[in-house]
Design a protein around this motif. Structure first.
Motif, PDB file in Angstrom:
ATOM      1  N   TYR A  53      -7.207  -0.686   3.334  1.00 48.98           N
ATOM      2  CA  TYR A  53      -6.265   0.388   3.655  1.00 48.98           C
ATOM      3  C   TYR A  53      -6.629   1.680   2.926  1.00 48.98           C
ATOM      4  O   TYR A  53      -6.526   2.775   3.493  1.00 48.98           O
ATOM      5  CB  TYR A  53      -4.841  -0.018   3.277  1.00 48.98           C
ATOM      6  CG  TYR A  53      -4.203  -1.011   4.214  1.00 48.98           C
ATOM      7  CD1 TYR A  53      -4.436  -0.975   5.582  1.00 48.98           C
ATOM      8  CD2 TYR A  53      -3.361  -2.004   3.717  1.00 48.98           C
ATOM      9  CE1 TYR A  53      -3.845  -1.887   6.436  1.00 48.98           C
ATOM     10  CE2 TYR A  53      -2.762  -2.930   4.562  1.00 48.98           C
ATOM     11  CZ  TYR A  53      -3.005  -2.865   5.922  1.00 48.98           C
ATOM     12  OH  TYR A  53      -2.423  -3.773   6.771  1.00 48.98           O
ATOM     13  N   ALA A  54      -7.037   1.551   1.666  1.00 50.52           N
ATOM     14  CA  ALA A  54      -7.378   2.741   0.889  1.00 50.52           C
ATOM     15  C   ALA A  54      -8.544   3.494   1.505  1.00 50.52           C
ATOM     16  O   ALA A  54      -8.591   4.734   1.453  1.00 50.52           O
ATOM     17  CB  ALA A  54      -7.713   2.351  -0.554  1.00 50.52           C
ATOM     18  N   HIS A  55      -9.482   2.776   2.115  1.00 46.55           N
ATOM     19  CA  HIS A  55     -10.651   3.409   2.728  1.00 46.55           C
ATOM     20  C   HIS A  55     -10.393   3.845   4.169  1.00 46.55           C
ATOM     21  O   HIS A  55     -10.877   4.891   4.603  1.00 46.55           O
ATOM     22  CB  HIS A  55     -11.847   2.443   2.694  1.00 46.55           C
ATOM     23  CG  HIS A  55     -12.424   2.249   1.331  1.00 46.55           C
ATOM     24  ND1 HIS A  55     -13.206   3.196   0.696  1.00 46.55           N
ATOM     25  CD2 HIS A  55     -12.328   1.226   0.458  1.00 46.55           C
ATOM     26  CE1 HIS A  55     -13.566   2.758  -0.488  1.00 46.55           C
ATOM     27  NE2 HIS A  55     -13.051   1.560  -0.663  1.00 46.55           N
ATOM     28  N   LEU A  56      -9.641   3.045   4.901  1.00 48.58           N
ATOM     29  CA  LEU A  56      -9.446   3.319   6.326  1.00 48.58           C
ATOM     30  C   LEU A  56      -8.231   4.192   6.622  1.00 48.58           C
ATOM     31  O   LEU A  56      -8.159   4.824   7.673  1.00 48.58           O
ATOM     32  CB  LEU A  56      -9.289   1.990   7.090  1.00 48.58           C
ATOM     33  CG  LEU A  56     -10.466   1.029   7.000  1.00 48.58           C
ATOM     34  CD1 LEU A  56     -10.137  -0.279   7.726  1.00 48.58           C
ATOM     35  CD2 LEU A  56     -11.718   1.668   7.601  1.00 48.58           C
ATOM     36  N   MET A  57      -7.272   4.226   5.689  1.00 48.76           N
ATOM     37  CA  MET A  57      -6.033   4.947   5.952  1.00 48.76           C
ATOM     38  C   MET A  57      -5.539   5.630   4.677  1.00 48.76           C
ATOM     39  O   MET A  57      -4.473   5.305   4.147  1.00 48.76           O
ATOM     40  CB  MET A  57      -4.969   3.981   6.486  1.00 48.76           C
ATOM     41  CG  MET A  57      -3.737   4.651   7.054  1.00 48.76           C
ATOM     42  SD  MET A  57      -2.600   3.431   7.785  1.00 48.76           S
ATOM     43  CE  MET A  57      -2.210   2.419   6.330  1.00 48.76           C
ATOM     44  N   PRO A  58      -6.299   6.601   4.169  1.00 43.62           N
ATOM     45  CA  PRO A  58      -5.864   7.290   2.955  1.00 43.62           C
ATOM     46  C   PRO A  58      -4.555   8.037   3.196  1.00 43.62           C
ATOM     47  O   PRO A  58      -4.367   8.652   4.242  1.00 43.62           O
ATOM     48  CB  PRO A  58      -7.019   8.249   2.659  1.00 43.62           C
ATOM     49  CG  PRO A  58      -7.726   8.420   3.961  1.00 43.62           C
ATOM     50  CD  PRO A  58      -7.571   7.125   4.689  1.00 43.62           C
ATOM     51  N   TYR A 115       0.838  -1.210   0.000  1.00 42.56           N
ATOM     52  CA  TYR A 115       0.000   0.000   0.000  1.00 42.56           C
ATOM     53  C   TYR A 115       0.872   1.260   0.000  1.00 42.56           C
ATOM     54  O   TYR A 115       0.575   2.228  -0.709  1.00 42.56           O
ATOM     55  CB  TYR A 115      -0.927  -0.016   1.214  1.00 42.56           C
ATOM     56  CG  TYR A 115      -1.790   1.211   1.337  1.00 42.56           C
ATOM     57  CD1 TYR A 115      -2.753   1.508   0.376  1.00 42.56           C
ATOM     58  CD2 TYR A 115      -1.651   2.083   2.415  1.00 42.56           C
ATOM     59  CE1 TYR A 115      -3.550   2.637   0.487  1.00 42.56           C
ATOM     60  CE2 TYR A 115      -2.442   3.206   2.534  1.00 42.56           C
ATOM     61  CZ  TYR A 115      -3.387   3.490   1.570  1.00 42.56           C
ATOM     62  OH  TYR A 115      -4.169   4.609   1.674  1.00 42.56           O
ATOM     63  N   LEU A 116       1.952   1.236   0.782  1.00 38.78           N
ATOM     64  CA  LEU A 116       2.870   2.380   0.797  1.00 38.78           C
ATOM     65  C   LEU A 116       3.553   2.549  -0.561  1.00 38.78           C
ATOM     66  O   LEU A 116       3.739   3.672  -1.037  1.00 38.78           O
ATOM     67  CB  LEU A 116       3.911   2.199   1.899  1.00 38.78           C
ATOM     68  CG  LEU A 116       3.404   2.311   3.339  1.00 38.78           C
ATOM     69  CD1 LEU A 116       4.548   2.077   4.325  1.00 38.78           C
ATOM     70  CD2 LEU A 116       2.760   3.669   3.594  1.00 38.78           C
ATOM     71  N   LEU A 117       3.916   1.438  -1.175  1.00 34.98           N
ATOM     72  CA  LEU A 117       4.529   1.510  -2.499  1.00 34.98           C
ATOM     73  C   LEU A 117       3.565   2.085  -3.524  1.00 34.98           C
ATOM     74  O   LEU A 117       3.942   2.911  -4.370  1.00 34.98           O
ATOM     75  CB  LEU A 117       4.987   0.118  -2.938  1.00 34.98           C
ATOM     76  CG  LEU A 117       6.230  -0.433  -2.228  1.00 34.98           C
ATOM     77  CD1 LEU A 117       6.402  -1.916  -2.539  1.00 34.98           C
ATOM     78  CD2 LEU A 117       7.465   0.341  -2.650  1.00 34.98           C
ATOM     79  N   LYS A 118       2.321   1.663  -3.447  1.00 28.72           N
ATOM     80  CA  LYS A 118       1.299   2.170  -4.361  1.00 28.72           C
ATOM     81  C   LYS A 118       1.095   3.667  -4.145  1.00 28.72           C
ATOM     82  O   LYS A 118       0.994   4.440  -5.102  1.00 28.72           O
ATOM     83  CB  LYS A 118      -0.014   1.415  -4.140  1.00 28.72           C
ATOM     84  CG  LYS A 118      -1.133   1.768  -5.129  1.00 28.72           C
ATOM     85  CD  LYS A 118      -2.371   0.938  -4.837  1.00 28.72           C
ATOM     86  CE  LYS A 118      -3.483   1.141  -5.832  1.00 28.72           C
ATOM     87  NZ  LYS A 118      -3.726   2.502  -6.278  1.00 28.72           N
ATOM     88  N   ALA A 119       1.056   4.080  -2.870  1.00 29.30           N
ATOM     89  CA  ALA A 119       0.865   5.491  -2.554  1.00 29.30           C
ATOM     90  C   ALA A 119       2.042   6.337  -3.012  1.00 29.30           C
ATOM     91  O   ALA A 119       1.884   7.522  -3.339  1.00 29.30           O
ATOM     92  CB  ALA A 119       0.656   5.663  -1.049  1.00 29.30           C
ATOM     93  N   ALA A 120       3.233   5.734  -3.039  1.00 26.89           N
ATOM     94  CA  ALA A 120       4.429   6.451  -3.481  1.00 26.89           C
ATOM     95  C   ALA A 120       4.554   6.473  -4.998  1.00 26.89           C
ATOM     96  O   ALA A 120       5.454   7.119  -5.540  1.00 26.89           O
ATOM     97  CB  ALA A 120       5.672   5.812  -2.868  1.00 26.89           C
ATOM     98  N   GLY A 121       3.677   5.765  -5.692  1.00 27.80           N
ATOM     99  CA  GLY A 121       3.732   5.714  -7.146  1.00 27.80           C
ATOM    100  C   GLY A 121       4.911   4.930  -7.661  1.00 27.80           C
ATOM    101  O   GLY A 121       5.413   5.184  -8.764  1.00 27.80           O
ATOM    102  N   ALA A 122       5.372   3.952  -6.879  1.00 23.71           N
ATOM    103  CA  ALA A 122       6.555   3.175  -7.226  1.00 23.71           C
ATOM    104  C   ALA A 122       6.173   1.729  -7.483  1.00 23.71           C
ATOM    105  O   ALA A 122       5.016   1.332  -7.325  1.00 23.71           O
ATOM    106  CB  ALA A 122       7.589   3.264  -6.108  1.00 23.71           C
TER     107      ALA A 122
END
Length: 212
Positions: A108-113, A40-47
């Protein structure tokens, strides 16, 4: 003290090291939560990262399909490989783990944007967490599909560490991301993928971990 009294204490009982059902349940639960958080962190970082997880992240950025669906579809062929080579138990636990990671990615996307995540932190923390999550799953007889299964099979057959196999395949996936991502992000992703592979290579060794 006689030899008769010392010897029993030196005898290692492998049966006592086997994981109970409760231990496997909590291990797989923790492993999937940690691995999914890393992705999820990788996705959020665009990596991206290596393996089929990295391929799923790459396709997520290149298409409009949701990550959970891509993650499941990419790993399905490897689930068949797991059934053929690793048996029913490993395959079932792996399918459960894949489904859990896919579901947690939505949760995670819903609970921790996440907004404003620094790419360097997202990549390195994401790979560390994903690596630790995979390590936990490996130690409880599961995986999240993909090249992890290939790496484990090679380790069992040849003794070549799973982490090094995964690192080689990771390079292929990360280089492929040059088709979609800017080169600075690809370089950062490459370093992150190495971090994950080193975590696995240094900690997942045959004979080091005695629990089964």
């Amino acid at each position: 003290m006689t030899n008769e009294t010392v010897a029993p204490s030196l005898v290692f009982d492998w049966e006592q090291t086997r994981h109970s059902v409760a231990e496997d349940v909590q291990g797989i639960a923790i492993g999937t939560v940690v691995a999914a958080l890393g992705l999820y962190l990788l996705k959020a970082a665009g990596a991206v990262t290596g393996g089929t997880a990295g391929l799923a992240l790459l396709l997520d950025q290149a298409t409009d399909l949701p990550f959970w669906l891509i993650f499941g579809l990419v790993n399905f062929p490897f689930a068949i490989l797991a059934l053929w080579k690793k048996g029913v138990r490993f395959t079932i636990l792996t399918c459960i783990s894949i489904a859990a990671v896919a579901g947690l990615s939505v949760a995670y996307a819903h609970l921790m944007p996440v907004t404003g995540l620094h790419p360097i932190f997202g990549v390195f923390a994401g790979n560390l967490l994903a690596g630790v999550g995979l390590l936990i799953l490996f130690r409880h007889g599961a995986s999240v599909g993909g090249v992890n299964i290939v790496a484990l099979l090679l380790q069992e057959k040849t003794g070549f560490r799973a982490g090094w196999t995964q690192m080689t395949l990771d390079v292929i996936v990360v280089l492929s991301s040059l088709l979609v991502l800017p080169w600075p992000t690809v370089i950062l992703s490459a370093f992150g993928a190495v971090v994950m592979s080193v975590v696995l290579a240094m900690n997942h060794r045959e004979g080091r971990y005695i629990g089964r």
